[in-house]
Design a protein around this motif. Sequence first.
Motif, PDB file in Angstrom:
ATOM      1  N   VAL A 188     -18.306   2.145  -8.754  1.00 54.71           N
ATOM      2  CA  VAL A 188     -17.562   3.285  -9.663  1.00 54.71           C
ATOM      3  C   VAL A 188     -17.557   4.614  -8.960  1.00 54.71           C
ATOM      4  CG1 VAL A 188     -16.954   4.426 -11.815  1.00 54.71           C
ATOM      5  CG2 VAL A 188     -17.699   1.982 -11.732  1.00 54.71           C
ATOM      6  N   THR A 189     -16.441   5.461  -8.539  1.00 54.11           N
ATOM      7  CA  THR A 189     -16.398   6.392  -8.068  1.00 54.11           C
ATOM      8  C   THR A 189     -16.816   7.595  -8.883  1.00 54.11           C
ATOM      9  OG1 THR A 189     -14.200   7.034  -8.404  1.00 54.11           O
ATOM     10  CG2 THR A 189     -14.512   5.564  -6.757  1.00 54.11           C
ATOM     11  N   ALA A 190     -16.817   8.750  -8.442  1.00 49.88           N
ATOM     12  CA  ALA A 190     -17.290   9.839  -9.255  1.00 49.88           C
ATOM     13  C   ALA A 190     -16.060  10.498 -10.267  1.00 49.88           C
ATOM     14  CB  ALA A 190     -17.516  11.251  -8.341  1.00 49.88           C
ATOM     15  N   THR A 191     -14.978  10.043  -9.807  1.00 50.33           N
ATOM     16  CA  THR A 191     -13.997  10.047 -10.887  1.00 50.33           C
ATOM     17  C   THR A 191     -13.579   9.110 -11.853  1.00 50.33           C
ATOM     18  OG1 THR A 191     -12.261   9.579  -9.151  1.00 50.33           O
ATOM     19  CG2 THR A 191     -12.763  12.091  -9.476  1.00 50.33           C
ATOM     20  N   GLY A 192     -14.346   7.819 -11.563  1.00 50.03           N
ATOM     21  CA  GLY A 192     -14.118   6.891 -12.416  1.00 50.03           C
ATOM     22  C   GLY A 192     -13.322   5.517 -12.003  1.00 50.03           C
ATOM     23  N   ARG A 199     -10.515  -4.121  -4.512  1.00 47.96           N
ATOM     24  CA  ARG A 199     -11.274  -3.703  -3.294  1.00 47.96           C
ATOM     25  C   ARG A 199     -10.317  -3.047  -2.132  1.00 47.96           C
ATOM     26  NH1 ARG A 199     -16.032  -6.763  -2.847  1.00 47.96           N
ATOM     27  NH2 ARG A 199     -17.207  -6.030  -4.648  1.00 47.96           N
ATOM     28  N   ASN A 200      -9.036  -3.100  -2.373  1.00 46.26           N
ATOM     29  CA  ASN A 200      -7.919  -2.647  -1.318  1.00 46.26           C
ATOM     30  C   ASN A 200      -7.730  -1.057  -1.716  1.00 46.26           C
ATOM     31  OD1 ASN A 200      -7.832  -4.793   0.603  1.00 46.26           O
ATOM     32  ND2 ASN A 200      -6.871  -5.962  -1.211  1.00 46.26           N
ATOM     33  N   ALA A 201      -8.342  -0.774  -2.682  1.00 44.11           N
ATOM     34  CA  ALA A 201      -7.866   0.806  -3.219  1.00 44.11           C
ATOM     35  C   ALA A 201      -7.975   1.591  -2.180  1.00 44.11           C
ATOM     36  CB  ALA A 201      -8.546   1.138  -4.316  1.00 44.11           C
ATOM     37  N   LYS A 202      -7.047   2.639  -2.010  1.00 43.39           N
ATOM     38  CA  LYS A 202      -7.072   3.719  -1.034  1.00 43.39           C
ATOM     39  C   LYS A 202      -7.914   5.134  -1.681  1.00 43.39           C
ATOM     40  CE  LYS A 202      -4.712   1.818   2.658  1.00 43.39           C
ATOM     41  NZ  LYS A 202      -5.284   1.663   4.114  1.00 43.39           N
ATOM     42  N   VAL A 203      -9.038   5.245  -1.242  1.00 45.74           N
ATOM     43  CA  VAL A 203      -9.892   6.217  -2.140  1.00 45.74           C
ATOM     44  C   VAL A 203     -10.909   6.816  -0.905  1.00 45.74           C
ATOM     45  CG1 VAL A 203     -11.580   6.830  -3.904  1.00 45.74           C
ATOM     46  CG2 VAL A 203     -10.132   5.124  -4.236  1.00 45.74           C
ATOM     47  N   ILE A 204     -10.861   8.266  -1.057  1.00 44.46           N
ATOM     48  CA  ILE A 204     -11.626   8.658  -0.115  1.00 44.46           C
ATOM     49  C   ILE A 204     -12.546   9.618  -0.899  1.00 44.46           C
ATOM     50  CG2 ILE A 204     -10.294   8.746   1.974  1.00 44.46           C
ATOM     51  CD1 ILE A 204      -9.479  11.603   1.329  1.00 44.46           C
ATOM     52  N   GLU A 220      -4.599  10.020   8.861  1.00 46.13           N
ATOM     53  CA  GLU A 220      -4.167   9.325  10.090  1.00 46.13           C
ATOM     54  C   GLU A 220      -5.001   7.899  10.396  1.00 46.13           C
ATOM     55  OE1 GLU A 220      -2.857  11.200  14.488  1.00 46.13           O
ATOM     56  OE2 GLU A 220      -4.887  11.525  13.842  1.00 46.13           O
ATOM     57  N   GLY A 221      -4.384   6.789  10.493  1.00 47.20           N
ATOM     58  CA  GLY A 221      -4.950   5.717  11.028  1.00 47.20           C
ATOM     59  C   GLY A 221      -5.483   4.737   9.608  1.00 47.20           C
ATOM     60  N   TYR A 222      -5.270   5.288   8.486  1.00 49.21           N
ATOM     61  CA  TYR A 222      -5.761   4.829   7.127  1.00 49.21           C
ATOM     62  C   TYR A 222      -4.735   4.829   6.109  1.00 49.21           C
ATOM     63  CZ  TYR A 222      -8.820   4.332   2.888  1.00 49.21           C
ATOM     64  OH  TYR A 222      -9.107   3.885   1.828  1.00 49.21           O
ATOM     65  N   GLY A 223      -3.853   5.657   6.026  1.00 46.66           N
ATOM     66  CA  GLY A 223      -2.744   5.954   4.960  1.00 46.66           C
ATOM     67  C   GLY A 223      -2.876   6.829   3.875  1.00 46.66           C
ATOM     68  N   THR A 224      -2.027   6.789   2.938  1.00 47.42           N
ATOM     69  CA  THR A 224      -2.341   7.616   1.678  1.00 47.42           C
ATOM     70  C   THR A 224      -3.231   7.357   0.793  1.00 47.42           C
ATOM     71  OG1 THR A 224       0.355   8.146   1.953  1.00 47.42           O
ATOM     72  CG2 THR A 224      -0.895   8.866   0.042  1.00 47.42           C
ATOM     73  N   ALA A 225      -3.956   8.231   0.578  1.00 45.02           N
ATOM     74  CA  ALA A 225      -5.161   7.752  -0.513  1.00 45.02           C
ATOM     75  C   ALA A 225      -5.380   8.804  -1.447  1.00 45.02           C
ATOM     76  CB  ALA A 225      -6.704   7.653   0.280  1.00 45.02           C
ATOM     77  N   VAL A 226      -6.298   8.700  -2.393  1.00 42.07           N
ATOM     78  CA  VAL A 226      -6.587   9.631  -3.465  1.00 42.07           C
ATOM     79  C   VAL A 226      -7.991  10.055  -3.247  1.00 42.07           C
ATOM     80  CG1 VAL A 226      -7.542   7.966  -5.218  1.00 42.07           C
ATOM     81  CG2 VAL A 226      -6.709  10.070  -5.894  1.00 42.07           C
ATOM     82  N   ALA A 227      -8.202  11.512  -3.315  1.00 39.30           N
ATOM     83  CA  ALA A 227      -9.505  11.952  -3.398  1.00 39.30           C
ATOM     84  C   ALA A 227     -10.164  11.853  -4.543  1.00 39.30           C
ATOM     85  CB  ALA A 227      -9.322  13.409  -2.856  1.00 39.30           C
ATOM     86  N   GLY A 228     -11.007  10.610  -4.623  1.00 37.43           N
ATOM     87  CA  GLY A 228     -11.529  10.263  -5.830  1.00 37.43           C
ATOM     88  C   GLY A 228     -12.781  10.146  -5.828  1.00 37.43           C
ATOM     89  N   ASP A 229     -13.800  10.511  -4.908  1.00 37.77           N
ATOM     90  CA  ASP A 229     -15.072  10.288  -4.735  1.00 37.77           C
ATOM     91  C   ASP A 229     -15.660  11.536  -4.344  1.00 37.77           C
ATOM     92  OD1 ASP A 229     -17.409   9.058  -5.529  1.00 37.77           O
ATOM     93  OD2 ASP A 229     -17.134   7.109  -3.973  1.00 37.77           O
ATOM     94  N   THR A 230     -17.250  11.579  -4.358  1.00 36.23           N
ATOM     95  CA  THR A 230     -18.046  12.576  -3.679  1.00 36.23           C
ATOM     96  C   THR A 230     -19.305  11.948  -3.075  1.00 36.23           C
ATOM     97  OG1 THR A 230     -19.202  13.059  -5.461  1.00 36.23           O
ATOM     98  CG2 THR A 230     -17.274  14.487  -5.146  1.00 36.23           C
TER      99      THR A 230
END
Length: 263
Positions: A188-192, A199-204, A220-230
């Motif tokens: 579970v990420t910092a934003t829940g 498992r394929n969620a694009k999260v950084i 670049e090389g990964y795709g569009t992700a959500v800034a959802g963790d620290t």
Amino acid sequence: MKKQIIALAATTVIGGGLFGTAASAQTYTVQSGDTLWGISQKNNTTVQQVKSWNNLSSDLIFPNQKLEVGGSSSGTASAATTSSNGTYTVQPGDTLFKIASKHGLSVQSLKAINGLSSDRIYAGDKLSLSGSVKGVSTSRPAQAQAQEAPAAPAPAQQEQPAQQAPQGKTLSVTATAYTAECSGCSGVTATGINLNADRNAKVIAVDPNVIPLGSKVYVEGYGTAVAGDTGGAIKGNRIDLHVPTESQARDWGRRTVNITILN
């Protein structure tokens, strides 16, 4: 969240003597207990490159097996595919990302120099590595068309469908990778965000002082992700991107990439 960071920290401590040995070595004899990960680190390369050089479809290796550790990405291969006038001949399995990284360019710059509107390339294509930006072309280069057989050849490797270049604030960052598939990880990420549920969620993971949490970011090389963790080690222009498995995190390693904050 508590997570396992898979980074190529070893590259910062591999000294000059080891680097010089790896650069001159061409083959390596597998020893008992060796792994592709350990061999790639000894020879200053990546697991993916070693597998590509040796046509390996899995991570399985055997004692006394001979592996090429300085092959198609070494100076010899570069001389064969990169001409003196600054052009590169596309090889089977190439992608724009691989070619751009090898020659110190971004994918966007390489596409602009060659007037490409998509990421699709073909074995045998000639790509310029420097020069003025050309008008966007939706067709293959004329030289490649002239050499084309009656049946259209398969692409060297098809990436994502053609898209417009992302619009927003662009940064150059150091990118490592992590996975929720590890002992003791909550997932579970910092934003829940529950990464175990997808498992394929694009999260950084980001430094919120640089990239606001909740932002959409093109990597670049990964795709569009959500800034959802620290993360405790994620400070400044540094990101940590989520991938499904530990082996994929190791294959990613540590890279310098361009990102675009979309909102």
